[in-house]
Motif scaffolding. Sequence first.
Motif, PDB file in Angstrom:
ATOM      1  N   MET A   1     -58.707 -22.785 -21.515  1.00 33.64           N
ATOM      2  CA  MET A   1     -59.135 -21.571 -22.197  1.00 33.64           C
ATOM      3  C   MET A   1     -60.578 -21.681 -22.680  1.00 33.64           C
ATOM      4  SD  MET A   1     -57.660 -19.890 -25.709  1.00 33.64           S
ATOM      5  CE  MET A   1     -58.327 -21.266 -26.664  1.00 33.64           C
ATOM      6  N   VAL A   2     -60.884 -22.781 -23.403  1.00 33.86           N
ATOM      7  CA  VAL A   2     -62.245 -22.905 -23.946  1.00 33.86           C
ATOM      8  C   VAL A   2     -63.252 -23.141 -22.821  1.00 33.86           C
ATOM      9  CG1 VAL A   2     -61.387 -23.781 -26.149  1.00 33.86           C
ATOM     10  CG2 VAL A   2     -62.050 -25.405 -24.374  1.00 33.86           C
ATOM     11  N   SER A   3     -62.813 -23.680 -21.697  1.00 33.28           N
ATOM     12  CA  SER A   3     -63.702 -23.934 -20.569  1.00 33.28           C
ATOM     13  C   SER A   3     -64.244 -22.642 -19.976  1.00 33.28           C
ATOM     14  CB  SER A   3     -62.948 -24.720 -19.490  1.00 33.28           C
ATOM     15  OG  SER A   3     -63.769 -25.000 -18.387  1.00 33.28           O
ATOM     16  N   LYS A   4     -63.526 -21.560 -20.157  1.00 32.96           N
ATOM     17  CA  LYS A   4     -63.942 -20.269 -19.597  1.00 32.96           C
ATOM     18  C   LYS A   4     -64.875 -19.509 -20.525  1.00 32.96           C
ATOM     19  CE  LYS A   4     -59.605 -19.800 -17.034  1.00 32.96           C
ATOM     20  NZ  LYS A   4     -58.328 -19.025 -16.898  1.00 32.96           N
ATOM     21  N   GLN A   5     -65.061 -20.006 -21.747  1.00 36.46           N
ATOM     22  CA  GLN A   5     -65.888 -19.308 -22.723  1.00 36.46           C
ATOM     23  C   GLN A   5     -67.306 -19.855 -22.736  1.00 36.46           C
ATOM     24  OE1 GLN A   5     -63.988 -18.939 -26.544  1.00 36.46           O
ATOM     25  NE2 GLN A   5     -61.935 -18.840 -25.662  1.00 36.46           N
ATOM     26  N   CYS A   6     -68.230 -19.017 -23.118  1.00 35.10           N
ATOM     27  CA  CYS A   6     -69.639 -19.418 -23.117  1.00 35.10           C
ATOM     28  C   CYS A   6     -70.030 -20.171 -24.382  1.00 35.10           C
ATOM     29  CB  CYS A   6     -70.529 -18.188 -22.969  1.00 35.10           C
ATOM     30  SG  CYS A   6     -70.384 -17.391 -21.366  1.00 35.10           S
ATOM     31  N   ARG A   7     -69.306 -19.947 -25.471  1.00 31.12           N
ATOM     32  CA  ARG A   7     -69.675 -20.612 -26.718  1.00 31.12           C
ATOM     33  C   ARG A   7     -68.963 -21.951 -26.846  1.00 31.12           C
ATOM     34  NH1 ARG A   7     -66.044 -19.292 -31.048  1.00 31.12           N
ATOM     35  NH2 ARG A   7     -64.265 -18.065 -30.301  1.00 31.12           N
ATOM     36  N   SER A   8     -69.599 -22.877 -27.542  1.00 31.03           N
ATOM     37  CA  SER A   8     -69.042 -24.216 -27.712  1.00 31.03           C
ATOM     38  C   SER A   8     -68.007 -24.220 -28.830  1.00 31.03           C
ATOM     39  CB  SER A   8     -70.153 -25.214 -28.039  1.00 31.03           C
ATOM     40  OG  SER A   8     -69.622 -26.491 -28.283  1.00 31.03           O
ATOM     41  N   ILE A   9     -66.835 -24.727 -28.523  1.00 29.87           N
ATOM     42  CA  ILE A   9     -65.757 -24.845 -29.500  1.00 29.87           C
ATOM     43  C   ILE A   9     -65.360 -26.316 -29.568  1.00 29.87           C
ATOM     44  CG2 ILE A   9     -63.384 -24.181 -30.079  1.00 29.87           C
ATOM     45  CD1 ILE A   9     -63.846 -21.665 -28.375  1.00 29.87           C
ATOM     46  N   PRO A  10     -65.384 -26.948 -30.746  1.00 30.09           N
ATOM     47  CA  PRO A  10     -65.011 -28.369 -30.813  1.00 30.09           C
ATOM     48  C   PRO A  10     -63.581 -28.595 -30.336  1.00 30.09           C
ATOM     49  CG  PRO A  10     -66.081 -27.655 -32.842  1.00 30.09           C
ATOM     50  CD  PRO A  10     -65.806 -26.415 -32.046  1.00 30.09           C
ATOM     51  N   LEU A  11     -63.393 -29.640 -29.526  1.00 34.64           N
ATOM     52  CA  LEU A  11     -62.062 -29.977 -29.037  1.00 34.64           C
ATOM     53  C   LEU A  11     -61.359 -30.970 -29.947  1.00 34.64           C
ATOM     54  CD1 LEU A  11     -62.895 -30.271 -25.233  1.00 34.64           C
ATOM     55  CD2 LEU A  11     -61.532 -28.492 -26.331  1.00 34.64           C
ATOM     56  N   ASP A  12     -62.124 -31.546 -30.884  1.00 34.83           N
ATOM     57  CA  ASP A  12     -61.529 -32.454 -31.865  1.00 34.83           C
ATOM     58  C   ASP A  12     -62.155 -32.130 -33.220  1.00 34.83           C
ATOM     59  OD1 ASP A  12     -64.057 -33.437 -31.447  1.00 34.83           O
ATOM     60  OD2 ASP A  12     -63.422 -35.388 -30.687  1.00 34.83           O
ATOM     61  N   ARG A  13     -62.488 -33.139 -34.000  1.00 34.83           N
ATOM     62  CA  ARG A  13     -63.081 -32.884 -35.313  1.00 34.83           C
ATOM     63  C   ARG A  13     -64.582 -32.624 -35.249  1.00 34.83           C
ATOM     64  NH1 ARG A  13     -60.633 -38.059 -38.275  1.00 34.83           N
ATOM     65  NH2 ARG A  13     -61.015 -38.846 -36.169  1.00 34.83           N
ATOM     66  N   GLY A  14     -65.118 -32.511 -34.043  1.00 38.72           N
ATOM     67  CA  GLY A  14     -66.535 -32.173 -33.912  1.00 38.72           C
ATOM     68  C   GLY A  14     -67.316 -33.054 -32.970  1.00 38.72           C
ATOM     69  N   ASP A  15     -66.809 -34.273 -32.657  1.00 37.01           N
ATOM     70  CA  ASP A  15     -67.526 -35.187 -31.778  1.00 37.01           C
ATOM     71  C   ASP A  15     -67.513 -34.730 -30.321  1.00 37.01           C
ATOM     72  OD1 ASP A  15     -68.149 -36.908 -33.829  1.00 37.01           O
ATOM     73  OD2 ASP A  15     -66.387 -38.172 -33.535  1.00 37.01           O
ATOM     74  N   THR A  16     -66.489 -33.974 -29.945  1.00 36.37           N
ATOM     75  CA  THR A  16     -66.290 -33.596 -28.551  1.00 36.37           C
ATOM     76  C   THR A  16     -66.362 -32.086 -28.419  1.00 36.37           C
ATOM     77  OG1 THR A  16     -64.747 -35.471 -28.431  1.00 36.37           O
ATOM     78  CG2 THR A  16     -64.847 -33.994 -26.522  1.00 36.37           C
ATOM     79  N   PRO A  17     -67.556 -31.528 -28.215  1.00 31.13           N
ATOM     80  CA  PRO A  17     -67.677 -30.082 -28.057  1.00 31.13           C
ATOM     81  C   PRO A  17     -67.211 -29.637 -26.672  1.00 31.13           C
ATOM     82  CG  PRO A  17     -69.810 -31.113 -27.756  1.00 31.13           C
ATOM     83  CD  PRO A  17     -68.851 -32.214 -28.145  1.00 31.13           C
ATOM     84  N   SER A  18     -66.878 -28.384 -26.558  1.00 24.27           N
ATOM     85  CA  SER A  18     -66.565 -27.832 -25.246  1.00 24.27           C
ATOM     86  C   SER A  18     -67.821 -27.217 -24.648  1.00 24.27           C
ATOM     87  CB  SER A  18     -65.475 -26.770 -25.372  1.00 24.27           C
ATOM     88  OG  SER A  18     -65.951 -25.665 -26.125  1.00 24.27           O
ATOM     89  N   PHE A  19     -67.759 -26.894 -23.385  1.00 20.62           N
ATOM     90  CA  PHE A  19     -68.817 -26.124 -22.734  1.00 20.62           C
ATOM     91  C   PHE A  19     -68.187 -25.389 -21.561  1.00 20.62           C
ATOM     92  CE2 PHE A  19     -68.975 -30.480 -21.037  1.00 20.62           C
ATOM     93  CZ  PHE A  19     -68.842 -30.271 -19.671  1.00 20.62           C
ATOM     94  N   ARG A  20     -68.849 -24.386 -21.090  1.00 14.92           N
ATOM     95  CA  ARG A  20     -68.310 -23.623 -19.970  1.00 14.92           C
ATOM     96  C   ARG A  20     -68.189 -24.534 -18.750  1.00 14.92           C
ATOM     97  NH1 ARG A  20     -67.454 -18.328 -19.001  1.00 14.92           N
ATOM     98  NH2 ARG A  20     -67.489 -17.601 -16.830  1.00 14.92           N
ATOM     99  N   GLY A  21     -66.971 -24.672 -18.229  1.00 13.30           N
ATOM    100  CA  GLY A  21     -66.751 -25.533 -17.077  1.00 13.30           C
ATOM    101  C   GLY A  21     -66.289 -26.929 -17.420  1.00 13.30           C
ATOM    102  N   ILE A  22     -65.993 -27.188 -18.706  1.00 10.02           N
ATOM    103  CA  ILE A  22     -65.594 -28.554 -19.090  1.00 10.02           C
ATOM    104  C   ILE A  22     -64.265 -28.952 -18.450  1.00 10.02           C
ATOM    105  CG2 ILE A  22     -64.372 -27.886 -21.215  1.00 10.02           C
ATOM    106  CD1 ILE A  22     -65.556 -30.450 -22.500  1.00 10.02           C
ATOM    107  N   PHE A  23     -63.393 -27.990 -18.219  1.00  9.74           N
ATOM    108  CA  PHE A  23     -62.108 -28.299 -17.595  1.00  9.74           C
ATOM    109  C   PHE A  23     -62.309 -28.888 -16.203  1.00  9.74           C
ATOM    110  CE2 PHE A  23     -58.395 -26.851 -15.023  1.00  9.74           C
ATOM    111  CZ  PHE A  23     -57.410 -27.589 -15.662  1.00  9.74           C
ATOM    112  N   GLU A  24     -63.121 -28.231 -15.387  1.00 14.11           N
ATOM    113  CA  GLU A  24     -63.377 -28.718 -14.033  1.00 14.11           C
ATOM    114  C   GLU A  24     -64.146 -30.037 -14.054  1.00 14.11           C
ATOM    115  OE1 GLU A  24     -62.271 -24.593 -14.004  1.00 14.11           O
ATOM    116  OE2 GLU A  24     -63.918 -25.598 -15.064  1.00 14.11           O
ATOM    117  N   ALA A  25     -65.094 -30.162 -14.991  1.00 14.87           N
ATOM    118  CA  ALA A  25     -65.844 -31.415 -15.094  1.00 14.87           C
ATOM    119  C   ALA A  25     -64.919 -32.584 -15.400  1.00 14.87           C
ATOM    120  CB  ALA A  25     -66.921 -31.294 -16.172  1.00 14.87           C
TER     121      ALA A  25
END
Length: 317
Positions: free
Chosen positions: A70-94
């Motif tokens: 879900m977050v991989s499809k979004q353009c804005r960065s959403i932390p995947l944990d407490r902040g050390d691991t941000p998301s980015f568009r395409g992170i799922f495929e990466a």
Amino acid sequence: MCSTAVFFGDELARYGFGGSHPWGTDRIYAFWSRLQNEKIANIVIEQPEITTEEAVLSFHERNYVEMVKMVSKQCRSIPLDRGDTPSFRGIFEAALYVVGSTLAALDIVMQGRDSAGRKIEHAFVPIAGLHHARRDSAGGFCVFNDVGVAIIQARKKYGIKRIAYVDIDAHHGDGVFYEFEDDPLMFFADIHEQGIYPGTGFVSETGKGEAKGAKMNIPLEAGSNDSDFVRAFTKIQEFVDSCRPQLVFLNCGADSIAGDPLTDLRYSAHAHGHAAQALHDLAHKHCNGRIIAVGGGGYNRTNIGAAWTEVVKALAI
């Protein structure tokens, strides 16, 4: 003559975070530049491979995988944990490319050859070893735990039972340790810096239930050098030898080398060469040379090139 497979390609560089994040997309190129300068014989370059969602679900929980999608499809960065691991568009495929490349390394090592028919015994995947990812969460820059998936697939696909996982990254491999803590045939050994993230890996943690004694944690004090490492690693060599593994994994994170911006160990790249050589020899003794090394962490680009190249040298003998 058998070779060592080294995975390299822009697809692996996609797994990296922007801005001033320590895990940048340039890490693989720092290694590649150094490797090319060394002109090491007896290696073959393999292209990264993507894996399936089904393979990832053999380790990770579905709700977590769906959240990453879900977050991989979004353009804005959403932390995947407490902040050390941000998301980015395409992170799922990466992340699927990281897992897929480790699984491709598993296939090559287990089958003894690659898709081109070249004989291969060992493999190295530089952007891999995401050892903080848990079944239901990200952590420490790690989204999907590629080695966790590979351990499960080694058993499911190849019937491998006795697996040794050795981790010399400065940070404790909690995502591998705790998810297999009660597994008596997954032999875990970890040398790490005491007192830093994730704050786990105490000497007293040796496994649970039937797996008690199948795990070894060796925390070292900040400032520990090559001599301290070699002394500790002797215990790991003896441990792995006694386990008689059918497959060996090495997480050779370069953040344990002096000068890393996030840690305070003081190894040189020789420590990584020493560990790789010792495990290479044990792999030939017990499991027909089947060893897969993964890059793990490391945030000083010079250190990344030096440490990982020493690992490839040791495997390519």
